[in-house]
Design an enzyme around this catalytic site. Structure first.
Site, PDB file in Angstrom:
ATOM      1  N   LYS A 187     -16.702 -29.635 -48.838  1.00  0.00           N
ATOM      2  CA  LYS A 187     -16.779 -28.491 -49.760  1.00  0.00           C
ATOM      3  C   LYS A 187     -16.836 -29.013 -51.193  1.00  0.00           C
ATOM      4  O   LYS A 187     -15.931 -29.703 -51.649  1.00  0.00           O
ATOM      5  CB  LYS A 187     -15.562 -27.569 -49.624  1.00  0.00           C
ATOM      6  CG  LYS A 187     -15.756 -26.276 -50.419  1.00  0.00           C
ATOM      7  CD  LYS A 187     -14.482 -25.502 -50.652  1.00  0.00           C
ATOM      8  CE  LYS A 187     -13.706 -25.927 -51.863  1.00  0.00           C
ATOM      9  NZ  LYS A 187     -14.436 -25.830 -53.146  1.00  0.00           N
ATOM     10  N   GLY A 240      -8.411 -33.915 -56.535  1.00  0.00           N
ATOM     11  CA  GLY A 240      -8.241 -32.800 -57.457  1.00  0.00           C
ATOM     12  C   GLY A 240      -6.848 -32.811 -58.055  1.00  0.00           C
ATOM     13  O   GLY A 240      -6.233 -33.878 -58.203  1.00  0.00           O
ATOM     14  N   THR A 242      -2.778 -32.263 -58.685  1.00  0.00           N
ATOM     15  CA  THR A 242      -1.568 -32.529 -57.898  1.00  0.00           C
ATOM     16  C   THR A 242      -1.045 -31.218 -57.301  1.00  0.00           C
ATOM     17  O   THR A 242      -0.570 -31.196 -56.161  1.00  0.00           O
ATOM     18  CB  THR A 242      -0.517 -33.221 -58.784  1.00  0.00           C
ATOM     19  OG1 THR A 242      -1.077 -34.472 -59.209  1.00  0.00           O
ATOM     20  CG2 THR A 242       0.770 -33.498 -58.043  1.00  0.00           C
ATOM     21  N   LEU A 243      -1.193 -30.138 -58.045  1.00  0.00           N
ATOM     22  CA  LEU A 243      -0.754 -28.825 -57.565  1.00  0.00           C
ATOM     23  C   LEU A 243      -1.436 -28.471 -56.240  1.00  0.00           C
ATOM     24  O   LEU A 243      -0.780 -28.104 -55.258  1.00  0.00           O
ATOM     25  CB  LEU A 243      -1.110 -27.773 -58.637  1.00  0.00           C
ATOM     26  CG  LEU A 243      -0.705 -26.354 -58.338  1.00  0.00           C
ATOM     27  CD1 LEU A 243       0.789 -26.197 -58.585  1.00  0.00           C
ATOM     28  CD2 LEU A 243      -1.477 -25.378 -59.227  1.00  0.00           C
ATOM     29  N   GLU A 263      -6.238 -37.860 -53.566  1.00  0.00           N
ATOM     30  CA  GLU A 263      -6.455 -38.541 -54.858  1.00  0.00           C
ATOM     31  C   GLU A 263      -6.154 -37.511 -55.925  1.00  0.00           C
ATOM     32  O   GLU A 263      -6.923 -36.562 -56.087  1.00  0.00           O
ATOM     33  CB  GLU A 263      -7.917 -38.979 -54.997  1.00  0.00           C
ATOM     34  CG  GLU A 263      -8.354 -40.089 -54.100  1.00  0.00           C
ATOM     35  CD  GLU A 263      -7.679 -41.392 -54.398  1.00  0.00           C
ATOM     36  OE1 GLU A 263      -7.079 -41.544 -55.486  1.00  0.00           O
ATOM     37  OE2 GLU A 263      -7.722 -42.261 -53.521  1.00  0.00           O
ATOM     38  N   CYS A 297      -9.560 -38.798 -63.493  1.00  0.00           N
ATOM     39  CA  CYS A 297      -8.177 -38.823 -63.005  1.00  0.00           C
ATOM     40  C   CYS A 297      -7.456 -40.061 -63.541  1.00  0.00           C
ATOM     41  O   CYS A 297      -6.250 -40.041 -63.729  1.00  0.00           O
ATOM     42  CB  CYS A 297      -8.147 -38.785 -61.495  1.00  0.00           C
ATOM     43  SG  CYS A 297      -9.275 -39.945 -60.737  1.00  0.00           S
ATOM     44  N   GLU A 394      -1.093 -34.093 -67.463  1.00  0.00           N
ATOM     45  CA  GLU A 394      -2.514 -34.451 -67.463  1.00  0.00           C
ATOM     46  C   GLU A 394      -3.308 -33.395 -68.231  1.00  0.00           C
ATOM     47  O   GLU A 394      -3.277 -32.218 -67.886  1.00  0.00           O
ATOM     48  CB  GLU A 394      -3.016 -34.526 -66.017  1.00  0.00           C
ATOM     49  CG  GLU A 394      -4.446 -34.982 -65.915  1.00  0.00           C
ATOM     50  CD  GLU A 394      -4.900 -35.198 -64.481  1.00  0.00           C
ATOM     51  OE1 GLU A 394      -4.689 -34.317 -63.644  1.00  0.00           O
ATOM     52  OE2 GLU A 394      -5.478 -36.264 -64.211  1.00  0.00           O
TER      53      GLU A 394
HETATM   54  P1  NAD Z   1      -8.418 -28.088 -58.346  1.00  0.00           P
HETATM   55  O1  NAD Z   1      -7.486 -29.075 -57.792  1.00  0.00           O
HETATM   56  O2  NAD Z   1      -8.048 -26.630 -58.290  1.00  0.00           O
HETATM   57  O3  NAD Z   1      -9.861 -28.200 -57.615  1.00  0.00           O
HETATM   58  C1  NAD Z   1     -10.347 -29.327 -56.936  1.00  0.00           C
HETATM   59  C2  NAD Z   1     -10.959 -28.903 -55.611  1.00  0.00           C
HETATM   60  O4  NAD Z   1      -9.955 -28.291 -54.809  1.00  0.00           O
HETATM   61  C3  NAD Z   1     -12.084 -27.861 -55.726  1.00  0.00           C
HETATM   62  O5  NAD Z   1     -13.051 -28.133 -54.728  1.00  0.00           O
HETATM   63  C4  NAD Z   1     -11.375 -26.567 -55.403  1.00  0.00           C
HETATM   64  O6  NAD Z   1     -12.224 -25.570 -54.895  1.00  0.00           O
HETATM   65  C5  NAD Z   1     -10.379 -27.023 -54.345  1.00  0.00           C
HETATM   66  N1  NAD Z   1      -9.218 -26.147 -54.179  1.00  0.00           N
HETATM   67  C6  NAD Z   1      -8.601 -25.389 -55.121  1.00  0.00           C
HETATM   68  N2  NAD Z   1      -7.570 -24.708 -54.576  1.00  0.00           N
HETATM   69  C7  NAD Z   1      -7.529 -25.046 -53.271  1.00  0.00           C
HETATM   70  C8  NAD Z   1      -6.685 -24.677 -52.182  1.00  0.00           C
HETATM   71  N3  NAD Z   1      -5.688 -23.801 -52.336  1.00  0.00           N
HETATM   72  N4  NAD Z   1      -6.907 -25.236 -50.981  1.00  0.00           N
HETATM   73  C9  NAD Z   1      -7.903 -26.122 -50.808  1.00  0.00           C
HETATM   74  N5  NAD Z   1      -8.746 -26.491 -51.787  1.00  0.00           N
HETATM   75  C10 NAD Z   1      -8.567 -25.963 -53.007  1.00  0.00           C
HETATM   76  O7  NAD Z   1      -8.739 -28.480 -59.820  1.00  0.00           O
HETATM   77  P2  NAD Z   1      -9.255 -27.540 -61.027  1.00  0.00           P
HETATM   78  O8  NAD Z   1      -8.560 -26.221 -61.109  1.00  0.00           O
HETATM   79  O9  NAD Z   1     -10.720 -27.496 -60.955  1.00  0.00           O
HETATM   80  O10 NAD Z   1      -8.756 -28.420 -62.255  1.00  0.00           O
HETATM   81  C11 NAD Z   1      -7.406 -28.302 -62.652  1.00  0.00           C
HETATM   82  C12 NAD Z   1      -6.829 -29.614 -63.029  1.00  0.00           C
HETATM   83  O11 NAD Z   1      -6.885 -30.486 -61.912  1.00  0.00           O
HETATM   84  C13 NAD Z   1      -7.570 -30.373 -64.110  1.00  0.00           C
HETATM   85  O12 NAD Z   1      -7.205 -29.951 -65.377  1.00  0.00           O
HETATM   86  C14 NAD Z   1      -7.147 -31.774 -63.838  1.00  0.00           C
HETATM   87  O13 NAD Z   1      -5.900 -32.003 -64.422  1.00  0.00           O
HETATM   88  C15 NAD Z   1      -7.021 -31.814 -62.321  1.00  0.00           C
HETATM   89  N6  NAD Z   1      -8.217 -32.402 -61.675  1.00  0.00           N
HETATM   90  C16 NAD Z   1      -8.105 -33.665 -61.225  1.00  0.00           C
HETATM   91  C17 NAD Z   1      -9.206 -34.269 -60.642  1.00  0.00           C
HETATM   92  C18 NAD Z   1      -9.133 -35.684 -60.147  1.00  0.00           C
HETATM   93  O14 NAD Z   1     -10.158 -36.353 -60.110  1.00  0.00           O
HETATM   94  N7  NAD Z   1      -7.983 -36.140 -59.737  1.00  0.00           N
HETATM   95  C19 NAD Z   1     -10.411 -33.582 -60.529  1.00  0.00           C
HETATM   96  C20 NAD Z   1     -10.477 -32.256 -60.952  1.00  0.00           C
HETATM   97  C21 NAD Z   1      -9.360 -31.689 -61.535  1.00  0.00           C
END
Ligand code: NAD
Length: 495
Positions: A187, A240, A242-243, A263, A297, A394
């Protein structure tokens, strides 16, 4: 809505698939939903794509399961490798298209995007090479038994990727999973669905059988959540926040205890000692935080500078940061494009406001750039203390928090003072300092006299709350195989 559209970018005009890629075909979602993807440079809609919901995830998982239990199982490891290598060749053939899609949909510069596509191709080719070299052991247990291990694929893998490196993360998640003989449902992030769908088109051309790699566009709370809680997915890999990483781990525990690799975020310290080569350290520190507009990241978002060099270093670092060219990602000289979305733009601007209120000094930037697009000036905060929010959380944007330190012990203490542990860097000419400090830093990667240099041959991943498991290199293959021990009895019955 149709399943493809013609897109014109300043560099190329190409046919963009819009459907969900399941069983080697582009299809509409069961609920007929679509969503728009925005160009962050001008804030205009590029196009809409079909949206996967829970039922589509289910259909894709069934396709991946059927392929895994069926024909894919009989494809030889060498042929799996050949398909990955072919896919790498196709990425290189279509590098102009893929890089233009990234610039359009994500806002990264075409020049950097070409680097991403090249690295994605390299990653796929590297794992293509591994496909027929995954071996078990024969183990000498006793003379009457032949004992050996097999490294078998885990099964159906659910891969959830972010928007900061859309095509590169696609390759990181496809390469090792496929090399090890798994099938995949991936996805893409809702902000950047286009390059993953274009790459899906290349899957057919590379010769993969139907169902082996399925690519869907959709939102986290629906499609992403359906993947992490699915009872017939054997492993999930996520990059993505940490949350969300925590939510995925919980969903895996509550469903079928699928294997999980994560990651996640970082707040990486970039430490400059008095004896560093100052030109080199300035150049890498600038690249460390401002590369990809700070949306990495592993970004060097905490710059720790020793007191003896501090004034000179900061003066020159500020001059360097102020020179970074902001603008249209399609222009050759642009170093920094827009942030990926309005939401990210707002989050970063909130952090900047917070830093100002916390009492840190804005030495460079600190404002929006221009009036159109999600552009933020490269921002350098000085007088940052380690307990400030901008030094702990972050920000994921072009914002660096600078702190002065006295000696090695203090640098290590501050360096290790967040909940993250993804990466770190040390700049010094003294080899002993370099090794001592890199050993003491709690981070999955340490760069000495450089920054952000990642190779698909070497593992990448986090200590502490930055993640679980390692991607890349031979280490990644451990996530995608499970070990079976076979005891074959040669002698007579014992009882
Ligand atoms: P996110 O973690 O919400 O999104 C990353 C991926 O996870 C996307 O594909 C999203 O659709 C998916 N996702 C979101 N909620 C989900 C759930 N409940 N279950 C399964 N998958 C889910 O990140 P974001 O909201 O786009 O960005 C927020 C913050 O996350 C950024 O400000 C940054 O600090 C961090 N981030 C980190 C990375 C990294 O490379 N580690 C990449 C993107 C964002």
């Amino acid at each position: 809505m149709s399943l493809s559209t013609t897109i014109k970018t300043p560099n190329v005009t190409y046919e963009q698939p819009l459907g969900l890629f399941i069983n080697n075909e582009f299809v509409k979602g069961v609920e007929g939903k679509t969503f728009e993807t925005i160009n962050p440079t001008d804030e205009k809609v590029i196009t809409a794509v079909h949206e996967a919901t829970e039922q589509d995830v289910d259909i894709a998982v069934k396709a991946a399961r059927t392929a895994f239990e069926g024909d894919w199982h009989n494809v030889t490891p060498s042929n799996r490798g050949r398909m990955l290598t072919k896919l790498a060749d196709l990425f290189e053939r279509d590098i102009e298209i893929l890089a233009s899609i990234e610039a359009l949909d994500n806002g990264k510069t075409v020049t950097m995007a070409k680097g991403d596509v090249g690295a994605a191709a390299g990653c796929l080719r590297y794992y293509g090479g591994w496909a027929d070299k995954i071996t078990g052991q024969t183990i000498d247990t006793n003379t009457e038994t032949l004992t050996y291990t097999r490294h078998e694929p885990v099964g159906v893998c659910g891969q959830i990727i972010p928007w900061n490196f859309p095509i590169l993360m696609w390759a990181w998640k496809i390469g090792p999973a496929i090399a090890a003989g798994n099938t995949v449902i991936i996805k893409t992030a809702e902000q950047t669905p286009l390059s993953g769908l274009y790459a899906a088109k290349l899957i057919v051309e590379a010769g993969f059988p139907p169902g082996v790699i399925n690519v869907i566009s959709g939102f986290g709370r629906t499609a992403g959540a359906a993947i992490s809680s699915h009872m017939d997915i054997d492993k999930v890999a996520f990059t993505g926040s940490t949350l969300v990483g925590r939510m995925i781990l919980q969903a895996a525990a509550k469903s079928n205890l699928k294997k999980v690799t994560l990651e996640l975020g970082g707040k990486s310290p970039n430490i400059v000692f008095d004896d560093a080569d100052i030109d080199n350290a300035i150049s890498w520190s600038n690249f460390g935080i401002f590369f990809n507009h700070g949306q990495c990241c592993c970004a060097g978002s905490r710059l720790l500078v020793q007191e003896g060099i501090y004034d000179k270093f900061i003066q020159r670092f500020k001059e360097r940061a102020a020179k970074n060219q902001l603008g249209n990602p399609f222009h050759e000289n642009t170093f920094q494009g827009p942030q990926v979305s309005q939401l990210q733009f707002d989050r970063i601007m909130e952090y900047i406001d917070h830093g100002k209120k916390e009492g840190a000094t804005v030495a460079v930037g600190g404002e929006r750039h221009g009036t159109e697009g999600y552009f933020i000036q490269p921002t350098v905060f000085t007088d940052v203390t380690p307990d400030m929010k901008i030094a702990q959380e972050e920000i994921f944007g072009p914002v660096v928090a600078v702190t002065k330190f006295k000696d090695e012990a203090e640098a290590i203490k501050i360096g290790n003072s967040t909940s993250y542990g993804l990466a770190a860097a040390v700049h010094t000419k003294n080899v002993n300092t370099a090794i001592r400090v890199s050993n003491a830093l709690k981070a999955g990667t340490v760069w000495i006299n450089n920054y952000n240099m990642i190779s698909y041959q070497a593992p990448f991943g986090g200590f502490k709350e930055s993640g679980l498991g390692r991607e890349l290199g031979s280490y990644a293959l451990e996530n995608y195989t499970q070990v079976k021990t076979v005891h074959y009895r040669l002698g007579d019955a014992l009882f």
